[in-house]
Design a protein around this motif. Sequence first.
Motif, mmCIF file in Angstrom:
data_model
loop_
_atom_site.group_PDB
_atom_site.id
_atom_site.type_symbol
_atom_site.label_atom_id
_atom_site.label_comp_id
_atom_site.label_asym_id
_atom_site.label_seq_id
_atom_site.Cartn_x
_atom_site.Cartn_y
_atom_site.Cartn_z
ATOM 1 N N LEU A 142 0.927 -1.116 0.127
ATOM 2 C CA LEU A 142 -0.009 -0.101 0.006
ATOM 3 C C LEU A 142 0.862 1.181 -0.026
ATOM 4 C CD1 LEU A 142 -2.929 -0.714 2.791
ATOM 5 C CD2 LEU A 142 -3.245 -0.207 0.081
ATOM 6 N N SER A 143 1.623 1.448 1.092
ATOM 7 C CA SER A 143 2.798 2.485 1.093
ATOM 8 C C SER A 143 3.430 2.841 -0.287
ATOM 9 C CB SER A 143 3.587 2.651 2.322
ATOM 10 O OG SER A 143 4.399 1.262 2.149
ATOM 11 N N GLY A 183 1.999 -5.378 12.839
ATOM 12 C CA GLY A 183 1.837 -5.467 10.921
ATOM 13 C C GLY A 183 2.588 -4.323 10.397
ATOM 14 N N MET A 184 2.216 -2.956 10.925
ATOM 15 C CA MET A 184 2.875 -1.740 10.392
ATOM 16 C C MET A 184 4.454 -2.054 10.479
ATOM 17 S SD MET A 184 0.661 1.331 11.576
ATOM 18 C CE MET A 184 -0.387 0.847 12.917
ATOM 19 N N MET A 233 6.625 6.762 3.050
ATOM 20 C CA MET A 233 5.783 5.592 3.277
ATOM 21 C C MET A 233 5.341 5.275 4.687
ATOM 22 S SD MET A 233 8.314 3.115 0.699
ATOM 23 C CE MET A 233 7.376 1.581 0.835
ATOM 24 N N LYS A 234 6.387 5.514 5.434
ATOM 25 C CA LYS A 234 6.006 5.270 6.913
ATOM 26 C C LYS A 234 4.908 6.070 7.487
ATOM 27 C CE LYS A 234 10.792 4.339 8.174
ATOM 28 N NZ LYS A 234 12.069 4.629 8.898
ATOM 29 N N MET A 235 4.788 7.496 7.088
ATOM 30 C CA MET A 235 3.413 8.122 7.126
ATOM 31 C C MET A 235 1.997 7.373 6.864
ATOM 32 S SD MET A 235 2.153 10.683 8.906
ATOM 33 C CE MET A 235 3.541 11.520 9.529
ATOM 34 N N ILE A 236 2.388 6.915 5.503
ATOM 35 C CA ILE A 236 1.185 6.386 4.765
ATOM 36 C C ILE A 236 0.798 5.049 5.666
ATOM 37 C CG2 ILE A 236 0.462 5.080 2.860
ATOM 38 C CD1 ILE A 236 2.275 6.930 1.144
ATOM 39 N N MET A 237 1.555 4.274 5.934
ATOM 40 C CA MET A 237 1.279 3.147 6.774
ATOM 41 C C MET A 237 0.785 3.537 8.042
ATOM 42 S SD MET A 237 4.911 0.656 6.561
ATOM 43 C CE MET A 237 5.617 0.282 5.191
#
Length: 521
Positions: A139-140, A411-412, A151-155
Amino acid sequence: MLPIADVSVILVYLAAMVYVGYFFSKRNKSESQFTKASGKIPGWAIGLSIYATFLSSNTFLGVPGKAFGADWNAFAFSLSMPLAAIIAAKYFVPFYRNTGEVSAYTNLEKRFGPWARTYAVVCFILTQIARMGSIFFGLSLTLQALTGYDMKMIMLVTGICIVLYTVMGGIEAVIWTEVVQGILKTAGAVLILYLVIKNTGGGLGKIIVIGKGDHKFSLGSLNPDFTISSFWVVLLYGFFINLNNFGMDQNYVQRYHTASTPRQAARSIWLCVWIYIPASFLFFVIGSCLYAYYQVHPQLLEPVRLQAAAERLGSNASPAAITALAATLKPADFGDKVMPHFMVTMIPTGLLGLIISAILSAGMSTISSGMNASATVFAEDIYKRYFKKQLSDREGLRLLHVGTVVFGLLGMFAGVLMIGIKSVLDIWWQLSGIFAGGMLGLFLLGILSKKTGNVAALGGTLTGLLVILWMSFSYLIPDQYAFLRNPLHANMIIVVGTLVIFLAGLLFTGKESRKQAAGNN
């Protein structure tokens, strides 16, 4: 950055999913409602829910990426589903409905003792964390390409939304959001396919000519070669993984209990199969169409090559080094990045928000299911088994809520660790094969061999675990001992591991029987 219209569509989708959780939160006053929805979900909704869980972002992004970079070899996985469904509908569904246990692993303790249940629970939890991590990563990866956000912010943002509606609404919210998500992601795939064909010069005819010329429609080698990803390797892998999904995976077993009757539960499996096979075919077609599109417009692929090269070399790499590496990359090296690139460059404003929502739905459905199932297993098989057996409804719900949040965070974290891998589908297949192999072998031993006892099952499991560990990590053996490495393809781990546990268990059972007979004489 995304236009306001697209951002608005995404925000409306996320808000709607959270509202569904809030809507069903009024009913969640007990553990049974949170985990089983009181057995009142119609079979068609359960079937769409299972389909949505299967059709994760690993499928949405990974399958077109594999078809773009290689061929349709992975489609053999989908072709294996009907045989696994026959066994599941005839044997597994009645078995679980008769036991009445919400956990898929309680029966293992009754058959073989606490160690068997604990082992299966550990395998399941590790599988779920790996699965959720691979989906968070997928997803990210896509949303970063489309939005430019970290990507980390999206997660983190997507993870918070998933945790909210899963905690509030329980399994009922999970199922009904997945019904919506299954429809949305399928509609999004059809729209992408239409836009790719429309923008490829020469249309579908040109795509078929290019695909045939470069062998993009091949299902892989039909030779009985198990050292490569041949058709038979993927078919066997798919059969054993799907048998594990339908027979041992808490995500699916828990849904059998939400159906009003065993017949409705069995029908849900078949509905999933007959929708998933053509849907997965659709994603392979998208991958081949994207390949043809970029063959017709090769200049448009250069940014994708540069992005993949930059990620491999790291932030300190010089532009010259990035350009040099990009020129050497093959389609298989950046397949997962192709569809996001097409979306951000070719899909009109407004529709892009819908497509991103479809990708979000592809990941959110599987992650929410994994969170709910993992929390249920933790509550039933760990906390109640080893700490406090009797809980009030309030205590039980609090435990399930905390468990959902914790597994969402795990999971994140797993998703963050996966940043930088080449193929999200490959890494998920390898991890699931390692964790699921032993669990399925033990389950089949308990179901099919009534004479197998605790000692024989433990012996078979330990034997199988040694084989799984050797097959998974023998590549680390130094070159002078290369003959000791596993010669089979990585996808054979679950096949061999399952069979070794089952057959070794039968062998130990025979030895026990002979000893007992000799003692009686």
